[in-house]
Scaffold this motif. Structure first.
Motif, PDB file in Angstrom:
ATOM      1  N   ILE A  13      20.706  30.782 -12.293  1.00 13.11           N
ATOM      2  CA  ILE A  13      19.068  31.790 -13.785  1.00 13.11           C
ATOM      3  C   ILE A  13      19.387  30.476 -14.465  1.00 13.11           C
ATOM      4  O   ILE A  13      19.860  31.130 -15.692  1.00 13.11           O
ATOM      5  CB  ILE A  13      19.918  33.075 -14.192  1.00 13.11           C
ATOM      6  CG1 ILE A  13      19.680  34.007 -12.645  1.00 13.11           C
ATOM      7  CG2 ILE A  13      18.384  33.645 -14.416  1.00 13.11           C
ATOM      8  CD1 ILE A  13      19.909  35.789 -13.199  1.00 13.11           C
ATOM      9  N   THR A  14      17.779  30.031 -14.837  1.00 14.43           N
ATOM     10  CA  THR A  14      17.431  29.565 -15.975  1.00 14.43           C
ATOM     11  C   THR A  14      16.786  30.405 -17.328  1.00 14.43           C
ATOM     12  O   THR A  14      16.710  30.743 -16.816  1.00 14.43           O
ATOM     13  CB  THR A  14      16.401  28.384 -16.265  1.00 14.43           C
ATOM     14  OG1 THR A  14      15.497  28.562 -15.076  1.00 14.43           O
ATOM     15  CG2 THR A  14      17.418  27.053 -14.386  1.00 14.43           C
ATOM     16  N   GLY A  15      17.236  29.881 -18.403  1.00 16.27           N
ATOM     17  CA  GLY A  15      16.893  31.190 -19.337  1.00 16.27           C
ATOM     18  C   GLY A  15      17.415  32.411 -19.075  1.00 16.27           C
ATOM     19  O   GLY A  15      16.697  33.327 -19.989  1.00 16.27           O
ATOM     20  N   ALA A  16      18.692  32.255 -18.682  1.00 18.79           N
ATOM     21  CA  ALA A  16      19.355  33.578 -18.963  1.00 18.79           C
ATOM     22  C   ALA A  16      19.830  34.646 -20.007  1.00 18.79           C
ATOM     23  O   ALA A  16      19.281  35.836 -19.597  1.00 18.79           O
ATOM     24  CB  ALA A  16      20.438  33.323 -17.968  1.00 18.79           C
ATOM     25  N   GLY A  21      15.475  36.717 -17.501  1.00 17.60           N
ATOM     26  CA  GLY A  21      16.732  36.783 -17.353  1.00 17.60           C
ATOM     27  C   GLY A  21      18.126  36.889 -17.434  1.00 17.60           C
ATOM     28  O   GLY A  21      18.183  37.376 -16.421  1.00 17.60           O
ATOM     29  N   SER A  22      17.555  37.817 -18.448  1.00 16.30           N
ATOM     30  CA  SER A  22      19.114  38.606 -18.902  1.00 16.30           C
ATOM     31  C   SER A  22      19.134  40.356 -18.092  1.00 16.30           C
ATOM     32  O   SER A  22      19.816  41.006 -17.438  1.00 16.30           O
ATOM     33  CB  SER A  22      19.108  39.309 -20.467  1.00 16.30           C
ATOM     34  OG  SER A  22      17.912  39.813 -21.296  1.00 16.30           O
ATOM     35  N   VAL A  76      26.257  26.712  -4.742  1.00 15.71           N
ATOM     36  CA  VAL A  76      25.163  27.449  -5.513  1.00 15.71           C
ATOM     37  C   VAL A  76      24.163  28.171  -4.099  1.00 15.71           C
ATOM     38  O   VAL A  76      23.782  27.166  -3.262  1.00 15.71           O
ATOM     39  CB  VAL A  76      23.764  26.785  -6.183  1.00 15.71           C
ATOM     40  CG1 VAL A  76      22.707  27.619  -7.139  1.00 15.71           C
ATOM     41  CG2 VAL A  76      24.952  26.575  -7.661  1.00 15.71           C
ATOM     42  N   SER A  77      24.044  29.545  -4.321  1.00 13.91           N
ATOM     43  CA  SER A  77      23.215  29.766  -2.642  1.00 13.91           C
ATOM     44  C   SER A  77      21.492  29.954  -4.109  1.00 13.91           C
ATOM     45  O   SER A  77      20.895  29.522  -2.485  1.00 13.91           O
ATOM     46  CB  SER A  77      23.437  30.863  -2.571  1.00 13.91           C
ATOM     47  OG  SER A  77      25.016  31.376  -2.229  1.00 13.91           O
ATOM     48  N   ASN A  78      21.811  30.136  -4.843  1.00 11.36           N
ATOM     49  CA  ASN A  78      19.784  30.803  -5.145  1.00 11.36           C
ATOM     50  C   ASN A  78      19.780  29.998  -6.484  1.00 11.36           C
ATOM     51  O   ASN A  78      20.846  30.151  -7.431  1.00 11.36           O
ATOM     52  CB  ASN A  78      19.605  32.226  -5.033  1.00 11.36           C
ATOM     53  CG  ASN A  78      20.183  32.888  -4.048  1.00 11.36           C
ATOM     54  OD1 ASN A  78      19.602  32.383  -2.946  1.00 11.36           O
ATOM     55  ND2 ASN A  78      20.848  34.066  -3.899  1.00 11.36           N
ATOM     56  N   VAL A  79      18.311  29.395  -6.822  1.00  6.61           N
ATOM     57  CA  VAL A  79      18.289  28.992  -7.625  1.00  6.61           C
ATOM     58  C   VAL A  79      16.948  30.188  -8.696  1.00  6.61           C
ATOM     59  O   VAL A  79      16.112  29.890  -7.898  1.00  6.61           O
ATOM     60  CB  VAL A  79      18.221  27.936  -7.959  1.00  6.61           C
ATOM     61  CG1 VAL A  79      17.294  26.697  -9.593  1.00  6.61           C
ATOM     62  CG2 VAL A  79      19.065  26.849  -7.730  1.00  6.61           C
ATOM     63  N   VAL A  80      17.175  30.833  -9.454  1.00  9.54           N
ATOM     64  CA  VAL A  80      16.375  31.290  -9.765  1.00  9.54           C
ATOM     65  C   VAL A  80      15.015  29.910 -11.559  1.00  9.54           C
ATOM     66  O   VAL A  80      16.307  30.359 -12.809  1.00  9.54           O
ATOM     67  CB  VAL A  80      16.279  32.839 -10.374  1.00  9.54           C
ATOM     68  CG1 VAL A  80      14.944  32.878 -10.835  1.00  9.54           C
ATOM     69  CG2 VAL A  80      16.556  33.162  -9.825  1.00  9.54           C
ATOM     70  N   HIS A  81      14.230  29.480 -11.402  1.00  3.69           N
ATOM     71  CA  HIS A  81      13.525  29.229 -12.637  1.00  3.69           C
ATOM     72  C   HIS A  81      13.100  29.881 -13.461  1.00  3.69           C
ATOM     73  O   HIS A  81      11.870  30.123 -13.196  1.00  3.69           O
ATOM     74  CB  HIS A  81      12.483  27.705 -12.014  1.00  3.69           C
ATOM     75  CG  HIS A  81      13.532  26.597 -11.068  1.00  3.69           C
ATOM     76  ND1 HIS A  81      14.625  25.108 -11.340  1.00  3.69           N
ATOM     77  CD2 HIS A  81      13.241  26.371 -10.019  1.00  3.69           C
ATOM     78  CE1 HIS A  81      14.578  24.922 -10.784  1.00  3.69           C
ATOM     79  NE2 HIS A  81      14.604  25.335  -9.568  1.00  3.69           N
ATOM     80  N   ASP A 202       7.736  46.109 -17.702  1.00  5.08           N
ATOM     81  CA  ASP A 202       9.577  45.584 -18.196  1.00  5.08           C
ATOM     82  C   ASP A 202       9.944  44.872 -17.675  1.00  5.08           C
ATOM     83  O   ASP A 202       9.354  44.678 -16.597  1.00  5.08           O
ATOM     84  CB  ASP A 202       9.733  47.971 -17.731  1.00  5.08           C
ATOM     85  CG  ASP A 202      11.219  47.564 -18.423  1.00  5.08           C
ATOM     86  OD1 ASP A 202      11.766  46.526 -18.431  1.00  5.08           O
ATOM     87  OD2 ASP A 202      11.142  48.694 -19.093  1.00  5.08           O
ATOM     88  N   PRO A 203      10.886  44.181 -18.393  1.00  7.25           N
ATOM     89  CA  PRO A 203      11.349  43.007 -17.962  1.00  7.25           C
ATOM     90  C   PRO A 203      12.631  43.722 -16.689  1.00  7.25           C
ATOM     91  O   PRO A 203      12.333  43.088 -15.671  1.00  7.25           O
ATOM     92  CB  PRO A 203      12.192  42.376 -18.629  1.00  7.25           C
ATOM     93  CG  PRO A 203      11.418  42.784 -20.260  1.00  7.25           C
ATOM     94  CD  PRO A 203      11.023  44.288 -19.968  1.00  7.25           C
ATOM     95  N   GLN A 204      13.356  44.942 -16.706  1.00  7.40           N
ATOM     96  CA  GLN A 204      14.049  45.388 -15.422  1.00  7.40           C
ATOM     97  C   GLN A 204      12.801  45.370 -13.571  1.00  7.40           C
ATOM     98  O   GLN A 204      13.905  45.373 -13.225  1.00  7.40           O
ATOM     99  CB  GLN A 204      14.280  46.717 -16.016  1.00  7.40           C
ATOM    100  CG  GLN A 204      15.309  46.627 -16.592  1.00  7.40           C
ATOM    101  CD  GLN A 204      16.171  47.939 -17.235  1.00  7.40           C
ATOM    102  OE1 GLN A 204      16.126  48.170 -16.101  1.00  7.40           O
ATOM    103  NE2 GLN A 204      15.944  48.650 -18.669  1.00  7.40           N
ATOM    104  N   THR A 205      11.654  45.934 -14.352  1.00  4.37           N
ATOM    105  CA  THR A 205      10.913  45.538 -12.864  1.00  4.37           C
ATOM    106  C   THR A 205      10.476  44.202 -12.437  1.00  4.37           C
ATOM    107  O   THR A 205      10.729  44.241 -11.528  1.00  4.37           O
ATOM    108  CB  THR A 205       9.615  46.351 -13.705  1.00  4.37           C
ATOM    109  OG1 THR A 205       9.200  47.894 -14.452  1.00  4.37           O
ATOM    110  CG2 THR A 205       8.506  46.763 -12.161  1.00  4.37           C
ATOM    111  N   LEU A 206      10.520  43.319 -13.450  1.00  3.58           N
ATOM    112  CA  LEU A 206      10.330  42.045 -13.033  1.00  3.58           C
ATOM    113  C   LEU A 206      10.967  41.946 -12.143  1.00  3.58           C
ATOM    114  O   LEU A 206      11.619  40.769 -11.350  1.00  3.58           O
ATOM    115  CB  LEU A 206       9.801  41.355 -14.033  1.00  3.58           C
ATOM    116  CG  LEU A 206       9.384  39.301 -13.468  1.00  3.58           C
ATOM    117  CD1 LEU A 206       8.177  40.325 -12.362  1.00  3.58           C
ATOM    118  CD2 LEU A 206       8.566  39.518 -14.598  1.00  3.58           C
ATOM    119  N   ALA A 207      12.457  42.206 -12.417  1.00  2.00           N
ATOM    120  CA  ALA A 207      13.938  41.728 -12.601  1.00  2.00           C
ATOM    121  C   ALA A 207      13.505  42.234 -10.742  1.00  2.00           C
ATOM    122  O   ALA A 207      14.924  42.320 -10.055  1.00  2.00           O
ATOM    123  CB  ALA A 207      14.765  42.499 -13.639  1.00  2.00           C
TER     124      ALA A 207
END
Length: 233
Positions: A13-16, A21-22, A76-81, A202-207
């Motif tokens: 995850i970038t911008g983690a 990201g967090s 690395v299986s997945n990359v989240v930009h 809410d960021p948690q909803t997007l996560a």
């Protein structure tokens, strides 16, 4: 090794250490092995300690340094930009420096990271997620440089999806509406408006939405996902 095997997927995850990201790192902790990329510092260290993630210090303005930073990373299986920057302003008032910086972070860095990480993601038959924006679908006044970078990010994702379909790599663009993050606080300040987190996603909803994309069964690819703030109650 593929995602059909018993090993946990490894998700970068970038911008983690940012808001989205967090939240995503916390949502995936325990079910994914995490590589959390950022500029370093206490926030990234604390998130790694909390989630069991590995830190990856990256300066997204220096793509020439990515190969060295990624050397020896392993699976690395997945990359989240997810990393991104925004600077509002009319076309007439934004210098080439603003455009160059915005495009470097929002478009060029994801393109180079994708190129370098593609062999291992192919091997894993994994997923690239590009966290885009509503501005990547429609450009409003004052949003020229940011929207241009996100339109370009959409083009990158669309091209990659077509190129990698035969290899089993999935590619998803996520288009969030306004989300309650520090970036949104900055945007509201630039707009001369109040920042009221309850008005936004809410960021948690997007996560949770991104986690669903990553964990979706192999018989489906979510190519484009638009997430908008719900009705106020």
């Amino acid at each position: 090794m593929t995602l059909n095997d018993t090993a946990k997927p490894v998700t970068l995850i970038t911008g983690a250490s940012g808001g989205i990201g967090s939240a995503l790192a916390r949502a995936l902790a325990g079910t994914h092995d995490l590589i959390l990329a950022g500029r370093g510092g206490a926030a990234l260290d604390a998130l790694c300690a909390e989630t069991g993630g590995r830190p990856l210090v990256l300066d997204l303005t220096r793509p020439e340094a990515f190969a060295e930073a990624l050397a020896g990373l392993g699976r690395v299986s997945n990359v989240v930009h997810n990393a991104g920057v925004v600077e509002l302003g009319a076309v007439w008032e934004q210098s080439h420096a603003v455009w160059t910086h915005t495009l470097a972070i929002n478009t060029v860095a994801p393109a180079e990271l994708t190129r370098l990480l593609l062999p291992t993601v192919r091997q894993e038959r994994g997923t690239f997620v590009f966290v885009n924006s509503g501005a990547g679908l429609s450009a409003n006044a004052g949003w020229g440089s940011y929207a241009a970078s996100k339109f370009a990010l959409k083009a990158l994702a669309d091209a990659l999806r077509g190129e990698e379909e035969a290899s089993g790599v999935r590619v998803t663009s996520v288009y969030p509406g306004r989300t309650a993050t520090e970036m949104q606080r900055k945007v509201r300040g630039q707009e001369g408006a109040d920042y009221t987190p309850d008005d936004f996603i809410d960021p948690q909803t997007l996560a949770a939405s991104i986690a669903f994309v990553l964990n979706a069964p192999r018989d489906a690819t979510l190519t484009d996902l638009t997430v908008r703030p719900g009705p106020q109650v």
